[in-house]
Design a protein around this motif. Structure first.
Motif, PDB file in Angstrom:
ATOM      1  N   GLY A  25      19.082  48.261  70.014  1.00 42.24           N
ATOM      2  CA  GLY A  25      19.260  48.372  68.570  1.00 42.24           C
ATOM      3  C   GLY A  25      19.818  49.730  68.187  1.00 42.24           C
ATOM      4  N   ALA A  26      19.310  50.769  68.823  1.00 42.41           N
ATOM      5  CA  ALA A  26      19.831  52.114  68.552  1.00 42.41           C
ATOM      6  C   ALA A  26      21.220  52.284  69.142  1.00 42.41           C
ATOM      7  CB  ALA A  26      18.889  53.168  69.121  1.00 42.41           C
TER       8      ALA A  26
ATOM      9  N   SER B 276      23.848  50.177  66.822  1.00 40.84           N
ATOM     10  CA  SER B 276      23.915  50.384  65.372  1.00 40.84           C
ATOM     11  C   SER B 276      24.853  51.548  65.059  1.00 40.84           C
ATOM     12  CB  SER B 276      22.529  50.668  64.804  1.00 40.84           C
ATOM     13  OG  SER B 276      22.067  51.911  65.265  1.00 40.84           O
ATOM     14  N   SER B 277      25.277  51.602  63.833  1.00 41.72           N
ATOM     15  CA  SER B 277      26.181  52.687  63.444  1.00 41.72           C
ATOM     16  C   SER B 277      25.392  53.984  63.278  1.00 41.72           C
ATOM     17  CB  SER B 277      26.889  52.335  62.137  1.00 41.72           C
ATOM     18  OG  SER B 277      25.941  52.271  61.082  1.00 41.72           O
TER      19      SER B 277
ATOM     20  N   THR C 121      23.453  54.320  60.008  1.00 45.85           N
ATOM     21  CA  THR C 121      22.194  53.576  59.970  1.00 45.85           C
ATOM     22  C   THR C 121      21.078  54.360  60.645  1.00 45.85           C
ATOM     23  OG1 THR C 121      23.434  51.509  60.032  1.00 45.85           O
ATOM     24  CG2 THR C 121      21.097  51.394  60.584  1.00 45.85           C
ATOM     25  N   LEU C 122      21.386  54.941  61.802  1.00 44.82           N
ATOM     26  CA  LEU C 122      20.378  55.742  62.515  1.00 44.82           C
ATOM     27  C   LEU C 122      19.986  56.971  61.715  1.00 44.82           C
ATOM     28  CD1 LEU C 122      21.591  55.586  66.214  1.00 44.82           C
ATOM     29  CD2 LEU C 122      19.636  54.443  65.199  1.00 44.82           C
TER      30      LEU C 122
END
Length: 64
Positions: free
Chosen positions: A39-40, A43-44, A47-48
């Motif tokens: 997921g990390a 993701s962009s 987002t993080l």
């Protein structure tokens, strides 16, 4: 409760249900870790950053 009832020896066998529970817990932990890692990874960055930013504010840490 005596110490004998808490400490297990090499002669005692662990019930299959206890082994099964540990395997299920290990698989759940591995699955959660994989979800967090991928997921990390996919993701962009925005987002993080927003997730880390909101986490810092909710924990009371200044980030500005």
């Amino acid at each position: 409760m005596s110490i004998r009832s808490v400490i297990t020896t090499a002669d005692e066998q662990v019930p299959f249900a206890a082994v099964k529970e540990r395997i299920v817990q290990a698989m759940c932990a591995a699955g959660l870790g994989a979800v967090l890692l991928f997921g990390a990874g996919f993701s962009s960055m925005e987002t993080l950053h927003n997730a880390a930013h909101d986490s810092r504010h909710s924990a009371g840490f200044p980030c500005h």
